[in-house]
Design a protein around this motif. Structure first.
Motif, PDB file in Angstrom:
ATOM      1  N   PRO A 168       1.320  -1.852   0.174  1.00 15.36           N
ATOM      2  CA  PRO A 168       0.100  -0.131   0.209  1.00 15.36           C
ATOM      3  C   PRO A 168       0.294   1.278  -0.093  1.00 15.36           C
ATOM      4  N   ASP A 169       0.822   2.129  -0.565  1.00 16.89           N
ATOM      5  CA  ASP A 169       1.330   3.672  -0.599  1.00 16.89           C
ATOM      6  C   ASP A 169       0.302   4.532   0.068  1.00 16.89           C
ATOM      7  N   THR A 170      -0.921   4.419   0.834  1.00  9.67           N
ATOM      8  CA  THR A 170      -1.428   5.522   1.247  1.00  9.67           C
ATOM      9  C   THR A 170      -1.867   4.778   2.361  1.00  9.67           C
ATOM     10  N   VAL A 171      -2.137   4.883   3.606  1.00 13.54           N
ATOM     11  CA  VAL A 171      -2.880   4.474   4.949  1.00 13.54           C
ATOM     12  C   VAL A 171      -4.488   4.005   3.916  1.00 13.54           C
ATOM     13  N   ASP A 172      -5.053   5.063   4.042  1.00 18.45           N
ATOM     14  CA  ASP A 172      -6.104   4.076   2.852  1.00 18.45           C
ATOM     15  C   ASP A 172      -6.462   2.619   2.452  1.00 18.45           C
ATOM     16  N   GLN A 173      -5.349   2.680   1.644  1.00 18.11           N
ATOM     17  CA  GLN A 173      -4.911   1.739   0.676  1.00 18.11           C
ATOM     18  C   GLN A 173      -4.342   0.692   2.024  1.00 18.11           C
ATOM     19  N   ALA A 174      -3.838   0.355   2.410  1.00 21.30           N
ATOM     20  CA  ALA A 174      -2.994  -0.153   3.760  1.00 21.30           C
ATOM     21  C   ALA A 174      -4.141  -0.377   4.648  1.00 21.30           C
ATOM     22  N   GLU A 175      -5.469   0.364   5.047  1.00 18.26           N
ATOM     23  CA  GLU A 175      -6.793  -0.252   5.564  1.00 18.26           C
ATOM     24  C   GLU A 175      -7.453  -1.253   5.023  1.00 18.26           C
ATOM     25  N   ALA A 176      -7.842  -0.905   3.577  1.00 20.35           N
ATOM     26  CA  ALA A 176      -8.724  -1.547   2.689  1.00 20.35           C
ATOM     27  C   ALA A 176      -7.493  -2.920   2.841  1.00 20.35           C
ATOM     28  N   ALA A 177      -6.408  -2.962   2.151  1.00 23.91           N
ATOM     29  CA  ALA A 177      -5.312  -3.991   2.012  1.00 23.91           C
ATOM     30  C   ALA A 177      -5.803  -5.264   3.179  1.00 23.91           C
ATOM     31  N   TRP A 178      -6.077  -4.828   4.235  1.00 25.58           N
ATOM     32  CA  TRP A 178      -6.020  -5.292   5.416  1.00 25.58           C
ATOM     33  C   TRP A 178      -7.460  -6.411   5.263  1.00 25.58           C
ATOM     34  N   LEU A 179      -8.314  -5.827   5.042  1.00 27.50           N
ATOM     35  CA  LEU A 179      -9.359  -5.963   5.488  1.00 27.50           C
ATOM     36  C   LEU A 179      -9.981  -7.672   4.518  1.00 27.50           C
ATOM     37  N   VAL A 180      -9.165  -7.191   3.656  1.00 26.42           N
ATOM     38  CA  VAL A 180      -8.838  -8.329   2.206  1.00 26.42           C
ATOM     39  C   VAL A 180      -8.641  -8.757   2.611  1.00 26.42           C
ATOM     40  N   ALA A 181      -7.270  -8.732   3.615  1.00 23.62           N
ATOM     41  CA  ALA A 181      -6.476 -10.054   3.942  1.00 23.62           C
ATOM     42  C   ALA A 181      -6.450 -10.925   4.856  1.00 23.62           C
ATOM     43  N   ILE A 182      -8.090  -9.972   5.973  1.00 24.47           N
ATOM     44  CA  ILE A 182      -8.036 -11.037   6.718  1.00 24.47           C
ATOM     45  C   ILE A 182      -9.195 -11.589   6.816  1.00 24.47           C
ATOM     46  N   THR A 183      -9.424 -11.455   5.237  1.00 16.40           N
ATOM     47  CA  THR A 183     -10.353 -12.950   4.809  1.00 16.40           C
ATOM     48  C   THR A 183     -10.009 -13.727   3.922  1.00 16.40           C
ATOM     49  N   ALA A 184      -8.053 -13.706   3.822  1.00 18.04           N
ATOM     50  CA  ALA A 184      -7.935 -13.835   2.750  1.00 18.04           C
ATOM     51  C   ALA A 184      -7.164 -14.890   2.984  1.00 18.04           C
ATOM     52  N   GLY A 185      -5.813 -14.312   4.373  1.00 15.00           N
ATOM     53  CA  GLY A 185      -5.590 -16.010   5.147  1.00 15.00           C
ATOM     54  C   GLY A 185      -4.469 -15.515   5.544  1.00 15.00           C
ATOM     55  N   ASP A 186      -3.565 -16.474   6.198  1.00 16.15           N
ATOM     56  CA  ASP A 186      -2.078 -16.182   7.326  1.00 16.15           C
ATOM     57  C   ASP A 186      -1.458 -15.289   5.916  1.00 16.15           C
ATOM     58  N   GLU A 187      -1.202 -15.727   4.714  1.00 16.77           N
ATOM     59  CA  GLU A 187       0.082 -15.071   3.937  1.00 16.77           C
ATOM     60  C   GLU A 187       0.093 -13.767   3.441  1.00 16.77           C
ATOM     61  N   GLU A 188      -1.291 -13.671   3.102  1.00 20.26           N
ATOM     62  CA  GLU A 188      -1.616 -12.071   2.747  1.00 20.26           C
ATOM     63  C   GLU A 188      -2.069 -10.999   4.802  1.00 20.26           C
ATOM     64  N   GLN A 189      -1.979 -11.476   5.109  1.00 16.03           N
ATOM     65  CA  GLN A 189      -2.170 -10.945   6.221  1.00 16.03           C
ATOM     66  C   GLN A 189      -0.534 -10.356   6.845  1.00 16.03           C
ATOM     67  N   ARG A 190       0.295 -11.576   6.137  1.00 10.23           N
ATOM     68  CA  ARG A 190       2.122 -11.888   7.263  1.00 10.23           C
ATOM     69  C   ARG A 190       2.552 -10.932   6.162  1.00 10.23           C
ATOM     70  N   ARG A 191       2.302 -10.269   4.773  1.00  6.03           N
ATOM     71  CA  ARG A 191       3.222  -9.727   3.962  1.00  6.03           C
ATOM     72  C   ARG A 191       2.815  -8.400   4.334  1.00  6.03           C
ATOM     73  N   LEU A 192       1.612  -7.655   5.085  1.00  4.28           N
ATOM     74  CA  LEU A 192       1.673  -6.325   5.679  1.00  4.28           C
ATOM     75  C   LEU A 192       2.190  -6.265   5.785  1.00  4.28           C
ATOM     76  N   MET A 193       2.064  -6.861   7.670  1.00  6.98           N
ATOM     77  CA  MET A 193       3.012  -7.291   9.176  1.00  6.98           C
ATOM     78  C   MET A 193       4.524  -7.284   8.539  1.00  6.98           C
ATOM     79  N   LEU A 194       4.579  -5.869   9.570  1.00  8.23           N
ATOM     80  CA  LEU A 194       6.657  -6.558   9.789  1.00  8.23           C
ATOM     81  C   LEU A 194       7.108  -7.368  10.832  1.00  8.23           C
ATOM     82  N   PRO A 195       7.589  -7.402  10.392  1.00  7.65           N
ATOM     83  CA  PRO A 195       8.470  -8.826  11.704  1.00  7.65           C
ATOM     84  C   PRO A 195       8.059  -8.509  12.737  1.00  7.65           C
TER      85      PRO A 195
END
Length: 139
Positions: free
Chosen positions: A17-44
């Motif tokens: 995500p380039d913006t916080v809005d995009q990050a929030e939208a991506a997070w909502l998609v990621a939590i319905t898509a699974g671990d790997e999608e969430q992991r990519r958005l999270m810092l280690p």
């Protein structure tokens, strides 16, 4: 919440995500898509405070715990506020998730007040901290 992030905006070839809005939208998609999608958005070193007893988990333990609860079928937010300063954004919202805990039963509704702390990195906005506080349905 529209500050653009300079830089390549990708992790392992996946656009971040380039913006916080995009990050929030991506997070909502990621939590319905699974671990790997969430992991990519999270810092280690992301830390998550959650569950009725106030678990404090690192990224991997949280993702494992989440997976054990069953798949999240839907997620939505409301009453979103954002405070952004110097490469850091704090987003607070009401969050609803419908989780399939038992295959033959309707999804279980989880309501929480969520606070997410996003960090602007060379790759784009990444989640560094999240706190979920269970919320009872309105009367």
């Amino acid at each position: 919440m529209t500050t653009a992030h300079p830089g390549p905006a990708s992790v392992n070839g996946i656009r971040m995500p380039d913006t916080v809005d995009q990050a929030e939208a991506a997070w909502l998609v990621a939590i319905t898509a699974g671990d790997e999608e969430q992991r990519r958005l999270m810092l280690p070193d992301c830390v998550i405070v959650h569950a009725p007893v106030g678990n404090v988990h690192d990224r991997e333990r949280f993702l494992s715990y989440n997976a054990s609860m069953g798949p999240t079928l839907e997620a939505e937010t409301s009453e979103v506020t954002c405070r952004e300063r110097g490469g850091l954004a704090i987003v607070t919202c009401h969050q609803k998730m419908r989780i399939r805990r038992v295959p033959d039963l309707p999804p279980f509704l989880v309501q929480a007040v969520a606070t997410r702390v996003w960090f602007s990195t060379d790759e784009g906005w990444r989640l560094g901290h999240m706190q979920l506080s269970r919320r009872q349905p309105p009367v």
